[in-house]
Design an enzyme around this catalytic site. Sequence first.
Site: not given
Length: 249
Positions: A143, A157
């Site tokens: 990401s 995350y």
Amino acid sequence: MSKLQGKVAWITGAGTGIGLAAAQQLALAGATVAMSGRRKEILSVEAEKIRIHGGSVEIEALDVTDGRAVKKTADNILSRHGRVDILVNSAGLNTPNRYWKNQTIEGWREVIGINLDGSFYTTHAVLPSMRAKKDGLIINVSSWAGVFHPKLTGAAYNASKHAVTAMTETINMEECANGIRACAICPAEVATPIMDRRPIPPSAEDRARMLQPKDLGDTIRFIAEMPAHVCINQLIISPTWNRMYIENL
């Protein structure tokens, strides 16, 4: 003949979003694709759509947080095909309660378990067979939050995706001599169902300006079709209209 003809690819998180787009593109490119995800019914529907267009796909329902189940699934694929040439780790999620003020232990473990542990389990399961044939490609969907430190995505995350990015490079460090290469794809916002789990889901207008799943499917196919002597260690990709920049102006 397609560059991926005769290759076997295993994709996690293949029922929706980036994983599904990867399955579509790799099957279109000639690979035999094993699609894994938690919801067998969704995998079945999407696999049939790919078959209608001539793709060779099979389904393996799987919860990647279960290390034993991951090993069994890998063994099933290897017993049928004798190889896994390409592994795409796309299974991932985030939780609405993602900030220190509302993050729970259970939510933390869920994010780490799928985003990081799941990618480790699948990689660990296929590496021995890749070493044996001196060839293999592992693509980990990390990401933007695996390279930078956006506040939006939260502690679990960000931690999981930074770990995935770091873990990916250790594969290259240790396994390049065995003909194995790994890539961490680090996309900014992609209009996938994970957006619905945002504390404030983005509007349809905002989603239309984000990266789309097919953009990532095309990117994964590009990496997979590179010659075996080429390793793309990390690839950062974002929409031109990048809210990670715009919201900080």
